[in-house]
Design an enzyme around this catalytic site. Sequence first.
Site, short mmCIF file in Angstrom:
data_model
loop_
_atom_site.label_atom_id
_atom_site.label_comp_id
_atom_site.label_asym_id
_atom_site.label_seq_id
_atom_site.Cartn_x
_atom_site.Cartn_y
_atom_site.Cartn_z
CD GLU A 284 8.36 -19.76 -13.50
OE1 GLU A 284 7.47 -20.36 -14.13
OE2 GLU A 284 8.37 -18.53 -13.36
CE LYS B 92 9.08 -15.52 -14.43
NZ LYS B 92 7.89 -16.18 -15.00
NE ARG C 299 4.33 1.02 -1.08
CZ ARG C 299 5.36 0.29 -0.67
NH1 ARG C 299 6.47 0.29 -1.36
NH2 ARG C 299 5.27 -0.43 0.41
CG HIS D 277 13.97 -41.81 -22.27
ND1 HIS D 277 14.22 -43.15 -22.50
CD2 HIS D 277 14.08 -41.64 -20.93
CE1 HIS D 277 14.47 -43.76 -21.35
NE2 HIS D 277 14.40 -42.87 -20.38
CB CYS E 266 -0.93 0.07 1.19
SG CYS E 266 -0.33 1.08 2.52
CG ASN F 66 2.01 -1.03 4.16
OD1 ASN F 66 1.39 -2.01 3.72
ND2 ASN F 66 3.28 -0.83 3.89
N GLY F 67 -0.11 -2.97 6.08
CA GLY F 67 0.21 -4.22 6.76
C GLY F 67 -1.01 -4.90 7.32
CD GLU G 273 6.89 -15.38 -18.70
OE1 GLU G 273 5.70 -15.22 -18.99
OE2 GLU G 273 7.25 -15.74 -17.56
CE LYS H 288 1.15 -9.38 -12.94
NZ LYS H 288 2.15 -10.41 -13.25
CD1 TRP I 267 -2.65 -4.63 -3.87
CD2 TRP I 267 -2.27 -5.95 -2.11
NE1 TRP I 267 -2.59 -5.92 -4.32
CE2 TRP I 267 -2.35 -6.75 -3.26
CE3 TRP I 267 -2.04 -6.57 -0.89
CZ2 TRP I 267 -2.22 -8.13 -3.23
CZ3 TRP I 267 -1.90 -7.95 -0.85
CH2 TRP I 267 -2.00 -8.70 -2.02
N1 GLU Z 1 -4.76 -4.42 6.23
C1 GLU Z 1 -5.19 -3.10 5.83
C2 GLU Z 1 -6.44 -3.18 4.99
O1 GLU Z 1 -6.83 -4.20 4.53
C3 GLU Z 1 -4.11 -2.34 5.10
C4 GLU Z 1 -3.83 -2.88 3.74
C5 GLU Z 1 -2.74 -2.14 3.02
O2 GLU Z 1 -1.57 -2.32 3.41
O3 GLU Z 1 -3.08 -1.43 2.05
O4 GLU Z 1 -7.07 -2.22 4.78
#
Ligand code: GLU
Length: 621
Positions: free
Chosen positions: A494, A498, A27, A517, A2, A101-102, A501, A620, A75
Amino acid sequence: MCGIVGYVGPQDARDVVLEGLRRLEYRGYDSAGIAVLADGELTTAKKAGKLANLEKVLAERPLPAATTAIGHTRWATHGGPTDRNAHPHVSADGRVAVVHNGIIENFAVLRAECERAGIEFTSETDTEVAGHLLAAAYAEAPEGEGRLAEAMRAVCRRLEGAFTLVATHAAEPGTLVAARRSSPLVVGIGETADGTPEYFLGSDVAAFIGHTRNALELGQDQVVEIDRTRGVTVTDFSGRSVEPTAYTVDWDAAAAEKGGYDWFMLKEIAEQPQAIADTLLGRLGEHGNLVLDEVRLSDQELRDIDKIFVVSCGTSYHAGLIAKYAIEHWTRIPVEVEVASEFRYRDPVLDRSTLVIVISQSGETMDTLMALRHAKEQKARVLAICNANGSTIPRESDAVLYTHAGPEIAVASTKAFLSQIVACYLVGLFLAQVRGMKFEDEIAAIVDDLRKLPDAVARVLESMDEVRALGRSLADAGTVLFLGRHVGFPVALEGALKLKELAYIHAEGFAAGELKHGPIAVIDQGTPVVVIVPSPRSRESVHGKVVSNIQEVRARGARTIVIAEDGDQDVVPYADHLIRVPRTPTLLAPVVTTVPLQVLACEIADTRGYDVDQPRNLAKS
Ligand code: GLU
């Protein structure tokens, strides 16, 4: 992942924070939000989706001009990507705004405590609890300078997991407080043309590189207060003062969007230790057991499983092949692995006691989605391994295990792949635990090995200069072969993928035993052959056979590129190029042996002048 931005200074904080969010959007782009502090009031604007959606909202309903503001691009990990779950989150009394974040691992307990105290939650995030706790801690903290920082320390001492938090309080104009544990945060210190100081906070320096190159790096478990009059104060969580490390950022604003790397792919390769650590986070219990609470299948349903299919596409298919070795070994349940586009057309035998594991980075891969639907029609249970919260595949599955690799922007998958392998290990161990196939201490030992993987990958990344030089020397290769046995076989596949691609070079991966073989006929004088060697501590015969295979191809003129673990002397006489990786238990080895192959393919493609992030003909999903 994030993006977090904070600003205190004489400029219009709205513009500074929005510009920072633009630079950090890579991010996370599940939602974006901003909170400004003006005239003793906090005002927020937030919107699901990309930053452009927030910008539209702000164009219609501008926020008041301010000199203190925080912003976030999300995120999502806890709660879908909705307006309500977007950050900043504001405390029930409207006085504290926080971005995060986290993952706050113990949020459920803390949330229940707040609810008992009568607080009504407005989102499903783990983050919101931090806002309410901060408001309460602020009320308790002694009045005067540093009150918000004191409150932040009190809250941090109660939080478990990984977090960067940035908070502002309506009663503290010109002050921001932030905290960091196992999640990134940097401070920028600048001054405007007339010499007025200004301060920035960011998930990385990209957030403020357009304003200043003077940065402070914060350590683990530290709290920073930035204040327009008092400047920057850093302490640990108990309040002891800390001297932060100052440094000068030496890249320009444009490069910052890729975090200073030439390619997103390189950045994502470098992020792999963190991606693995984040995927393990909160899932390994204190007593070495596994905690997978997003698996919404009952223990009985898991015990009833008599067959597993792993269904996926491309690189994720290779993660599935690796999963087969681990899951069968740990659970004794038969596992079949199939590419999704084949699975759904061939009438596989499925019933209520079949578990279908679908793997997709985006959660939107159409072939995998169709395979999932087919499996559900046949009454099979479906478990998704996926990197994008709230996407279609996890929504339609019976259970989901998210990889926490963060957004993967380069088309060729790297950090998502390693996280998928780790997620597969977690599923395998979880099944072994629920079905009583392993003693607790056996599971604890493997869990211990899993915890060591981020460091092992970091060590591989530190020694890649020779691999890059080797890559440059291979730029004109016509064909490159990759060989492996056991879990080294999917790694060979893999490595070849890589190279195809990214560098558009013909490459094939083979089970090393298959060589005689047929494929050995391809080998000519100087043909590069990459061999993934299993640990000498794996089954003795497997290691010995691969060493023989190296000799066979070398006898036919191959230029051998050998990936072997530290201390393996048997390979030395036969390796034209030897790439060392740390000793890792056999089943977990693909997490480390894949990394040099990613770096190799990236370097070859770059040397050939190709766009590494957006290879031709690919996109993607
Ligand atoms: N865990 C938090 C959420 O879900 C923060 C996610 C993030 O790091 O963007 O909102």
